[in-house]
Scaffold this motif. Structure first.
Motif, PDB file in Angstrom:
ATOM      1  N   LEU A  90       0.821  -1.207   0.000  1.00 21.87           N
ATOM      2  CA  LEU A  90       0.000   0.000   0.000  1.00 21.87           C
ATOM      3  C   LEU A  90       0.857   1.260   0.000  1.00 21.87           C
ATOM      4  N   ASN A  91       1.928   1.232   0.759  1.00 17.43           N
ATOM      5  CA  ASN A  91       2.748   2.423   0.983  1.00 17.43           C
ATOM      6  C   ASN A  91       3.968   2.454   0.056  1.00 17.43           C
ATOM      7  N   PRO A  92       4.623   3.608  -0.080  1.00 13.90           N
ATOM      8  CA  PRO A  92       5.848   3.673  -0.871  1.00 13.90           C
ATOM      9  C   PRO A  92       6.880   2.648  -0.389  1.00 13.90           C
ATOM     10  N   HIS A  93       7.514   1.972  -1.338  1.00 14.00           N
ATOM     11  CA  HIS A  93       8.527   0.945  -1.012  1.00 14.00           C
ATOM     12  C   HIS A  93       7.947  -0.162  -0.128  1.00 14.00           C
ATOM     13  N   GLU A 125       0.873  -1.020   7.319  1.00 14.57           N
ATOM     14  CA  GLU A 125      -0.136  -1.926   6.746  1.00 14.57           C
ATOM     15  C   GLU A 125       0.476  -3.190   6.156  1.00 14.57           C
ATOM     16  N   GLU A 126       1.642  -3.070   5.548  1.00 11.95           N
ATOM     17  CA  GLU A 126       2.288  -4.255   4.963  1.00 11.95           C
ATOM     18  C   GLU A 126       2.590  -5.304   6.031  1.00 11.95           C
ATOM     19  N   GLN A 127       3.146  -4.879   7.155  1.00  9.50           N
ATOM     20  CA  GLN A 127       3.521  -5.822   8.206  1.00  9.50           C
ATOM     21  C   GLN A 127       2.313  -6.334   8.981  1.00  9.50           C
ATOM     22  N   ALA A 128       1.356  -5.437   9.237  1.00 14.63           N
ATOM     23  CA  ALA A 128       0.240  -5.787  10.110  1.00 14.63           C
ATOM     24  C   ALA A 128      -0.915  -6.460   9.380  1.00 14.63           C
ATOM     25  N   ILE A 129      -1.074  -6.200   8.077  1.00 14.67           N
ATOM     26  CA  ILE A 129      -2.270  -6.665   7.365  1.00 14.67           C
ATOM     27  C   ILE A 129      -1.922  -7.492   6.136  1.00 14.67           C
ATOM     28  N   ILE A 130      -1.141  -6.911   5.222  1.00 15.15           N
ATOM     29  CA  ILE A 130      -0.959  -7.536   3.916  1.00 15.15           C
ATOM     30  C   ILE A 130      -0.121  -8.801   4.009  1.00 15.15           C
ATOM     31  N   ALA A 131       1.014  -8.749   4.700  1.00 18.50           N
ATOM     32  CA  ALA A 131       1.869  -9.937   4.823  1.00 18.50           C
ATOM     33  C   ALA A 131       1.157 -11.090   5.527  1.00 18.50           C
TER      34      ALA A 131
END
Length: 344
Positions: A220-223, A233-239
């Motif tokens: 969702l976020n840059p990089h 969001e990448e660590q808490a939700i997407i991964a």
């Protein structure tokens, strides 16, 4: 295919009717077995725009059973809306209502097994809103078709999850959220929504490929958050959603930086991509890369429905409506993909 393929006319003030007429004129073999759901007078006006030197005849049909009576080199139109002539290039409530009526009629016919699939010409969301009533409750095709499918299945709309896939020969992308504000789209990035998108993507793309697809997931976020520096969001939700999908046997990788994952997935000449499809977190993140590659061959596919629905990868193009320059390539690509999905 023994059943007709239905092509909804779209917004009469836009290029939908014209590109349909052009497709019948320029690619009769692709349009064989196709019937237009719309307004006869509007389609005759569109056919006149494509005259070279003569416009294709347009035949009014009152029922699907009359499809066999349509002669070659003729556009068969099922008259399923009431519409006076509307000016090109202007938002019109009557055109919005007519477009909605045609979509609903076509969807119900396909769901009932009377037609094999539907291809939808572009509609204008502001015209839908201007129509008021039930049509104004839907921001676009996807939500309207979801409601029709749910009613057919006897379920609530939320129990028939759907997703938008935009595809061309080089890139496929599926969206976690569709038509909503960016603020709401960010809020829609939840564990359940991402995992559900991965499941829907896997089922749909596997059916067309004949094997499990390689799915890449954009952050969702840059990089992709840069390890939490630019967002969590990448660590808490997407991964975690990716891990859950992998535990179910899906071939899913990511989350990857959104500014590079689409290039990695692109199937260019002599250079196959690393992935078969990219799951994007919101509308513009996923659609800009596909559309940049060329709207002429882009196709919008609604995943998760108990029917096949495709559409061109462009809008109503009010700025060129009625000017005899609209391109039917994306519509023809949508017709061909609908046939592939029905067959496959």
């Amino acid at each position: 295919m023994n059943k007709p393929l239905l092509v909804t006319m779209g917004d009469a003030a836009g290029i939908g009717p014209e590109i349909i007429a052009r497709a019948f004129r320029d690619a009769p073999s692709d349009m064989a077995g196709c019937l237009v759901v719309g307004d006869v007078a509007t389609m005759r006006r569109a056919a006149a725009l494509t005259a070279s030197p003569l416009a294709l005849p347009v035949a009014r049909l009152d029922a699907l059973a009359a499809a066999a009576e349509v002669p070659p080199h003729c556009i068969g139109v099922l008259q399923k809306c009431e519409l006076a002539a509307v000016p090109y290039g202007k938002i019109n409530a009557q055109a919005g209502q007519a477009a909605a009526d045609c979509i609903v009629w076509a969807a119900r016919s396909v769901l009932a097994g009377e037609a094999c699939a539907m291809v939808t010409a572009p509609i204008h969301k502001e015209a839908l809103a201007a129509a008021g009533g039930w049509a104004a409750a839907f921001p676009g095709h996807t939500e309207m078709l979801q409601a029709e499918a749910a009613a057919f299945l006897g379920k609530a709309a939320g129990d028939v999850p759907v997703r938008m896939m935009l595809a061309n020969d080089e890139l496929k992308t599926v969206l976690v959220s569709i038509h909503m504000s960016l603020r709401r789209a960010i809020e829609a990035v939840t564990f359940d929504n991402v995992l559900q998108t991965l499941r829907i993507t896997h089922r749909a793309v596997a059916a067309s490929l004949g094997r499990a697809p390689r799915i890449a997931v954009a952050g969702l976020n840059p990089h992709a958050g840069e390890g939490g520096l630019f967002g969590s969001e990448e660590q808490a939700i997407i991964a975690p959603a990716i891990a859950a999908a992998c535990a179910e046997g899906l071939d899913v990788s990511g989350p990857f930086a959104p500014d590079t994952v689409f290039m990695r997935a692109r199937h260019a000449a002599g250079k196959p991509g690393e992935f078969d499809v990219v799951v994007a977190m919101y509308h513009d993140q996923g659609l800009i890369p596909v559309k940049y590659l060329g709207v002429e061959q882009g196709v919008n596919v609604t995943l998760g429905l108990p029917l096949v629905r495709t559409s061109p990868d462009h809008g109503t193009a009010f700025d060129i409506a009625g000017k005899r320059i609209a391109d039917a390539s994306s519509l023809l690509a949508a017709i061909r993909m609908a046939r592939q999905l029905v067959a496959g």
